[in-house]
Design a protein around this motif. Structure first.
Motif, mmCIF file in Angstrom:
data_model
loop_
_atom_site.group_PDB
_atom_site.id
_atom_site.type_symbol
_atom_site.label_atom_id
_atom_site.label_comp_id
_atom_site.label_asym_id
_atom_site.label_seq_id
_atom_site.Cartn_x
_atom_site.Cartn_y
_atom_site.Cartn_z
ATOM 1 N N PRO A 25 -2.938 -25.099 -20.708
ATOM 2 C CA PRO A 25 -3.303 -24.716 -19.333
ATOM 3 C C PRO A 25 -3.161 -23.221 -19.059
ATOM 4 O O PRO A 25 -3.993 -22.629 -18.368
ATOM 5 C CB PRO A 25 -2.347 -25.526 -18.459
ATOM 6 C CG PRO A 25 -1.964 -26.692 -19.295
ATOM 7 C CD PRO A 25 -1.984 -26.211 -20.717
ATOM 8 N N ASP A 26 -2.112 -22.579 -19.601
ATOM 9 C CA ASP A 26 -1.945 -21.144 -19.365
ATOM 10 C C ASP A 26 -3.036 -20.340 -20.070
ATOM 11 O O ASP A 26 -3.532 -19.343 -19.536
ATOM 12 C CB ASP A 26 -0.551 -20.673 -19.787
ATOM 13 C CG ASP A 26 -0.263 -20.926 -21.257
ATOM 14 O OD1 ASP A 26 -0.744 -21.949 -21.794
ATOM 15 O OD2 ASP A 26 0.451 -20.099 -21.870
ATOM 16 N N GLN A 27 -3.458 -20.778 -21.259
ATOM 17 C CA GLN A 27 -4.550 -20.103 -21.961
ATOM 18 C C GLN A 27 -5.874 -20.304 -21.221
ATOM 19 O O GLN A 27 -6.678 -19.381 -21.120
ATOM 20 C CB GLN A 27 -4.680 -20.628 -23.388
ATOM 21 C CG GLN A 27 -3.550 -20.217 -24.293
ATOM 22 C CD GLN A 27 -3.680 -20.851 -25.667
ATOM 23 O OE1 GLN A 27 -4.139 -21.986 -25.796
ATOM 24 N NE2 GLN A 27 -3.243 -20.120 -26.688
ATOM 25 N N ARG A 72 -6.229 -20.754 -18.029
ATOM 26 C CA ARG A 72 -6.170 -19.909 -16.829
ATOM 27 C C ARG A 72 -6.506 -18.462 -17.187
ATOM 28 O O ARG A 72 -7.276 -17.809 -16.487
ATOM 29 C CB ARG A 72 -4.783 -20.004 -16.189
ATOM 30 C CG ARG A 72 -4.644 -19.219 -14.891
ATOM 31 C CD ARG A 72 -3.266 -19.354 -14.247
ATOM 32 N NE ARG A 72 -2.142 -19.449 -15.153
ATOM 33 C CZ ARG A 72 -1.577 -18.422 -15.807
ATOM 34 N NH1 ARG A 72 -2.054 -17.211 -15.668
ATOM 35 N NH2 ARG A 72 -0.538 -18.614 -16.614
ATOM 36 N N GLU A 73 -5.949 -17.968 -18.302
ATOM 37 C CA GLU A 73 -6.261 -16.606 -18.753
ATOM 38 C C GLU A 73 -7.757 -16.457 -19.050
ATOM 39 O O GLU A 73 -8.371 -15.459 -18.682
ATOM 40 C CB GLU A 73 -5.466 -16.270 -20.015
ATOM 41 C CG GLU A 73 -3.999 -16.056 -19.804
ATOM 42 C CD GLU A 73 -3.267 -15.851 -21.130
ATOM 43 O OE1 GLU A 73 -3.930 -15.841 -22.195
ATOM 44 O OE2 GLU A 73 -2.036 -15.713 -21.097
ATOM 45 N N TYR A 74 -8.313 -17.463 -19.709
ATOM 46 C CA TYR A 74 -9.745 -17.446 -20.024
ATOM 47 C C TYR A 74 -10.574 -17.388 -18.741
ATOM 48 O O TYR A 74 -11.484 -16.568 -18.624
ATOM 49 C CB TYR A 74 -10.112 -18.690 -20.845
ATOM 50 C CG TYR A 74 -11.593 -18.906 -20.982
ATOM 51 C CD1 TYR A 74 -12.332 -18.217 -21.930
ATOM 52 C CD2 TYR A 74 -12.267 -19.794 -20.143
ATOM 53 C CE1 TYR A 74 -13.697 -18.406 -22.048
ATOM 54 C CE2 TYR A 74 -13.627 -19.990 -20.260
ATOM 55 C CZ TYR A 74 -14.340 -19.292 -21.207
ATOM 56 O OH TYR A 74 -15.691 -19.480 -21.319
ATOM 57 N N ILE A 75 -10.242 -18.226 -17.784
ATOM 58 C CA ILE A 75 -10.996 -18.263 -16.525
ATOM 59 C C ILE A 75 -10.877 -16.936 -15.783
ATOM 60 O O ILE A 75 -11.866 -16.412 -15.260
ATOM 61 C CB ILE A 75 -10.515 -19.447 -15.649
ATOM 62 C CG1 ILE A 75 -10.938 -20.763 -16.303
ATOM 63 C CG2 ILE A 75 -11.063 -19.341 -14.228
ATOM 64 C CD1 ILE A 75 -10.333 -21.995 -15.680
ATOM 65 N N GLU A 76 -9.701 -16.360 -15.765
ATOM 66 C CA GLU A 76 -9.514 -15.058 -15.107
ATOM 67 C C GLU A 76 -10.330 -13.977 -15.812
ATOM 68 O O GLU A 76 -10.959 -13.142 -15.158
ATOM 69 C CB GLU A 76 -8.034 -14.684 -15.091
ATOM 70 C CG GLU A 76 -7.205 -15.483 -14.128
ATOM 71 C CD GLU A 76 -5.714 -15.189 -14.242
ATOM 72 O OE1 GLU A 76 -5.333 -14.243 -14.984
ATOM 73 O OE2 GLU A 76 -4.932 -15.898 -13.601
ATOM 74 N N TYR A 77 -10.306 -13.977 -17.117
ATOM 75 C CA TYR A 77 -11.062 -12.982 -17.875
ATOM 76 C C TYR A 77 -12.559 -13.109 -17.597
ATOM 77 O O TYR A 77 -13.233 -12.129 -17.296
ATOM 78 C CB TYR A 77 -10.790 -13.119 -19.376
ATOM 79 C CG TYR A 77 -11.550 -12.110 -20.186
ATOM 80 C CD1 TYR A 77 -11.037 -10.831 -20.373
ATOM 81 C CD2 TYR A 77 -12.800 -12.407 -20.731
ATOM 82 C CE1 TYR A 77 -11.743 -9.879 -21.087
ATOM 83 C CE2 TYR A 77 -13.510 -11.462 -21.441
ATOM 84 C CZ TYR A 77 -12.979 -10.201 -21.614
ATOM 85 O OH TYR A 77 -13.688 -9.262 -22.309
ATOM 86 N N VAL A 78 -13.069 -14.323 -17.702
ATOM 87 C CA VAL A 78 -14.506 -14.551 -17.519
ATOM 88 C C VAL A 78 -14.916 -14.232 -16.087
ATOM 89 O O VAL A 78 -15.957 -13.598 -15.863
ATOM 90 C CB VAL A 78 -14.879 -15.996 -17.901
ATOM 91 C CG1 VAL A 78 -16.286 -16.343 -17.470
ATOM 92 C CG2 VAL A 78 -14.721 -16.185 -19.401
ATOM 93 N N THR A 79 -14.134 -14.632 -15.127
ATOM 94 C CA THR A 79 -14.454 -14.368 -13.722
ATOM 95 C C THR A 79 -14.562 -12.869 -13.469
ATOM 96 O O THR A 79 -15.463 -12.426 -12.759
ATOM 97 C CB THR A 79 -13.379 -14.988 -12.802
ATOM 98 O OG1 THR A 79 -13.305 -16.386 -13.064
ATOM 99 C CG2 THR A 79 -13.713 -14.768 -11.348
#
Length: 176
Positions: free
Chosen positions: A3-5, A7-14
């Motif tokens: 889940p933490d990875q 979240r990081e992926y979603i933040e990066y892509v966003t």
């Protein structure tokens, strides 16, 4: 993916989605194909996220994936098929907006460049990457980036003509 990875992926892509789409559009010159390229890039990024986060320069890694997806698509036979009778560059601009005309001229000139030169010019001047970051993204030498960039800019200058070069250069700075 944990889940933490995720979240990081979603933040990066966003945070980078519009920039990735702009880069893909500048490479291929077609908004729909740019969507496909970005989607393929994000899929590969998701599956490789653990490895990507371990890289020294995440943005260069992602640009490398994006350019590879663009080049892979160009190798496919169906990518040469045009839907419709009128080529994109034959469209007329009815707007009095000078920026639209200049952008159209730039996109037409970019489409004429070979794919390697186009990738270097887009990454260097539209994504504002350094020579080293561009070389890392394209997995080539710094000298190759410099020579491809010089050739690409010379071809753009020849295609655009002297009267458009100043306004295009200003538009490139404004687009960044």
């Amino acid at each position: 993916m944990r889940p933490d990875q995720e979240r990081e992926y979603i933040e990066y892509v966003t945070g980078r989605l519009s920039r990735l789409h702009r880069t893909a559009y500048m490479l291929c010159g077609d908004a729909h194909r740019a969507d496909d390229i970005v989607q393929a890039t994000l899929t590969a990024l998701y599956t490789q996220w653990k490895r990507v986060t371990a890289a020294d320069n995440v943005d260069a890694y992602v640009h490398s994936i994006l350019v590879r997806r663009y080049l892979d698509e160009r190798r496919l036979r169906w990518s040469r098929v045009r839907l419709g009778d009128v080529p994109v560059h034959a469209a007329t601009v009815q707007s009095a907006d000078h920026g639209v005309v200049e952008r159209d001229a730039l996109m037409t000139a970019l489409r004429v460049l070979p794919k390697g030169q186009r990738a270097v010019v887009v990454l260097r001047y539209f994504d504002d990457l350094s020579v080293e970051a561009t070389a890392e993204a394209l997995k080539c030498s710094v000298g190759n980036v410099k020579s491809q960039c010089a050739r690409g800019l010379a071809s753009l200058r020849a295609a655009l003509g002297p009267e458009r070069q100043v306004s295009i250069a200003q538009g490139m700075r404004d687009a960044s």
